[in-house]
Write an enzyme that holds these catalytic residues in place. Structure first.
Site, PDB file in Angstrom:
ATOM      1  N   LYS A 142      -6.193   5.111  -1.995  1.00  0.00           N
ATOM      2  CA  LYS A 142      -6.129   6.034  -0.865  1.00  0.00           C
ATOM      3  C   LYS A 142      -5.228   7.130  -0.094  1.00  0.00           C
ATOM      4  CE  LYS A 142      -8.600   2.995   1.859  1.00  0.00           C
ATOM      5  NZ  LYS A 142      -8.167   1.674   0.710  1.00  0.00           N
ATOM      6  N   ARG A 197     -13.118   0.413   9.295  1.00  0.00           N
ATOM      7  CA  ARG A 197     -13.600  -0.989   8.521  1.00  0.00           C
ATOM      8  C   ARG A 197     -14.488  -1.810   9.276  1.00  0.00           C
ATOM      9  NH1 ARG A 197      -7.747  -1.196   6.713  1.00  0.00           N
ATOM     10  NH2 ARG A 197      -7.498  -2.632   4.365  1.00  0.00           N
ATOM     11  N   ARG A 239       2.306  -2.978  -7.241  1.00  0.00           N
ATOM     12  CA  ARG A 239       2.397  -1.937  -5.932  1.00  0.00           C
ATOM     13  C   ARG A 239       3.911  -2.249  -4.912  1.00  0.00           C
ATOM     14  NH1 ARG A 239      -2.155  -0.087  -1.258  1.00  0.00           N
ATOM     15  NH2 ARG A 239      -1.765  -2.447  -0.427  1.00  0.00           N
ATOM     16  N   ARG A 283       4.329  -5.651  -0.571  1.00  0.00           N
ATOM     17  CA  ARG A 283       3.629  -6.189   0.877  1.00  0.00           C
ATOM     18  C   ARG A 283       3.321  -7.777   0.582  1.00  0.00           C
ATOM     19  NH1 ARG A 283      -1.052  -1.533   1.983  1.00  0.00           N
ATOM     20  NH2 ARG A 283      -2.013  -3.713   2.382  1.00  0.00           N
ATOM     21  N   ARG A 301      -8.738  -9.941   0.473  1.00  0.00           N
ATOM     22  CA  ARG A 301      -9.046  -8.267   0.807  1.00  0.00           C
ATOM     23  C   ARG A 301     -10.366  -7.768   0.522  1.00  0.00           C
ATOM     24  NH1 ARG A 301      -3.994  -6.848   0.128  1.00  0.00           N
ATOM     25  NH2 ARG A 301      -3.627  -4.689   0.737  1.00  0.00           N
TER      26      ARG A 301
HETATM   27  P1  AMP Z   1      -4.084  -1.625   4.693  1.00  0.00           P
HETATM   28  O1  AMP Z   1      -2.583  -0.972   4.933  1.00  0.00           O
HETATM   29  O2  AMP Z   1      -5.169  -0.666   4.526  1.00  0.00           O
HETATM   30  O3  AMP Z   1      -4.775  -2.688   3.526  1.00  0.00           O
HETATM   31  O4  AMP Z   1      -4.151  -2.622   5.821  1.00  0.00           O
HETATM   32  C1  AMP Z   1      -3.679  -3.941   6.322  1.00  0.00           C
HETATM   33  C2  AMP Z   1      -4.389  -4.746   7.160  1.00  0.00           C
HETATM   34  O5  AMP Z   1      -4.450  -4.101   8.845  1.00  0.00           O
HETATM   35  C3  AMP Z   1      -5.955  -5.743   6.806  1.00  0.00           C
HETATM   36  O6  AMP Z   1      -5.210  -6.277   5.888  1.00  0.00           O
HETATM   37  C4  AMP Z   1      -5.519  -5.995   8.819  1.00  0.00           C
HETATM   38  O7  AMP Z   1      -4.849  -6.893   8.386  1.00  0.00           O
HETATM   39  C5  AMP Z   1      -4.704  -4.010   9.419  1.00  0.00           C
HETATM   40  N1  AMP Z   1      -6.032  -3.804   9.001  1.00  0.00           N
HETATM   41  C6  AMP Z   1      -6.075  -2.204   8.692  1.00  0.00           C
HETATM   42  N2  AMP Z   1      -7.027  -1.427   9.207  1.00  0.00           N
HETATM   43  C7  AMP Z   1      -7.407  -2.084   9.958  1.00  0.00           C
HETATM   44  C8  AMP Z   1      -8.636  -2.171  10.805  1.00  0.00           C
HETATM   45  N3  AMP Z   1      -9.244  -0.417  10.465  1.00  0.00           N
HETATM   46  N4  AMP Z   1      -9.358  -2.253  11.334  1.00  0.00           N
HETATM   47  C9  AMP Z   1      -8.725  -3.899  11.619  1.00  0.00           C
HETATM   48  N5  AMP Z   1      -7.352  -4.675  10.590  1.00  0.00           N
HETATM   49  C10 AMP Z   1      -6.631  -3.655  10.157  1.00  0.00           C
END
Ligand code: AMP
Length: 211
Positions: free
Chosen positions: A15, A89, A128, A154, A165
């Site tokens: 994405k 989410r 990554r 990360r 996740r």
């Molecule tokens: P991502 O970069 O999308 O993988 O997000 C990294 C982390 O940010 C996730 O594992 C959550 O801890 C937090 N996070 C990101 N987007 C959301 C969301 N829409 N709702 C809740 N937590 C989020």
């Protein structure tokens, strides 16, 4: 009028890579994960609130996520084109977006889900690298082409946190599929294809509705 697309898909499904591509053509990339990481790095009050959630790969509570997204959306121009990456989410979050859509008269172009097997997602995430300054993502270590910073891993891209996740994604994704199917906005894309093929498909969706 504001137009927006939603990119749904498990971590590692590409994405962010596609959003990065479309941001070159003026699309605003709203990655909630990236905004949270920025707060962590800058050690803000919000950063300290979300630190443990992000590190463990747990979802940040809705009230905190809502304030982050609302703050972002109050700053966008009335003719913006936005890609939501990592938001919503949950159905609750999707409802917040609905509320904002009604309030602003924004147009949801499509909610596109990127599909790929878990093992492929794990393989990608373990390889990554990302730029802590601008969020640029690559599958190789080195320097960021945008600002020369060193690309890093990360902290939540460890195999244990990745598996968690991925499992979490399976638990909340069905509600979102149903939500956007009901609205007639849901599309799926095979995320194992080459990035250029996926961009072509997305272009046909995003530009067709962008006239
Ligand atoms: P991502 O970069 O999308 O993988 O997000 C990294 C982390 O940010 C996730 O594992 C959550 O801890 C937090 N996070 C990101 N987007 C959301 C969301 N829409 N709702 C809740 N937590 C989020």
């Amino acid at each position: 009028m504001i137009r927006y697309v939603i990119f749904l898909g498990k971590p590692g499904s590409g994405k962010g890579t596609q959003a990065q591509y479309f941001s070159r053509f003026g699309w605003i990339h709203l990655s909630t994960g990236e905004l949270f990481r920025r707060h962590l790095q800058e050690k803000t009050v919000l950063g300290s609130k979300v630190e443990q959630f992000v590190k463990r790969g747990d979802l940040v509570p809705d009230d905190v996520t809502f304030s982050l997204v609302e703050d972002f959306l109050t700053k966008v121009e009335p003719d913006s084109r936005i890609i939501f990456d990592g938001f919503p989410r949950s159905e609750n979050q999707a409802q917040l977006l609905e509320y904002w859509t009604e309030k602003t008269g924004a147009l949801l172009v499509a909610a596109v889900e990127f599909f790929l097997p878990d093992d492929e997602a794990v393989r990608r995430l373990l390889n990554r690298y990302y730029c802590p300054s601008c969020g640029y993502v690559s599958n190789e270590p080195g320097l960021c082409p945008n600002d020369g910073s060193s690309l890093v891993k990360r902290t939540d891209d460890s195999e244990e946190v990745i598996r968690k996740r991925l499992a979490d994604y399976e638990s909340y994704a069905p509600q979102l599929r149903t939500f956007y199917r009901r609205k007639g906005k849901y599309l799926a894309v095979d995320a194992t294809k080459k990035p250029s093929q996926i961009s072509k498909f997305l272009e046909s969706v995003m530009l067709r509705n962008d006239l």
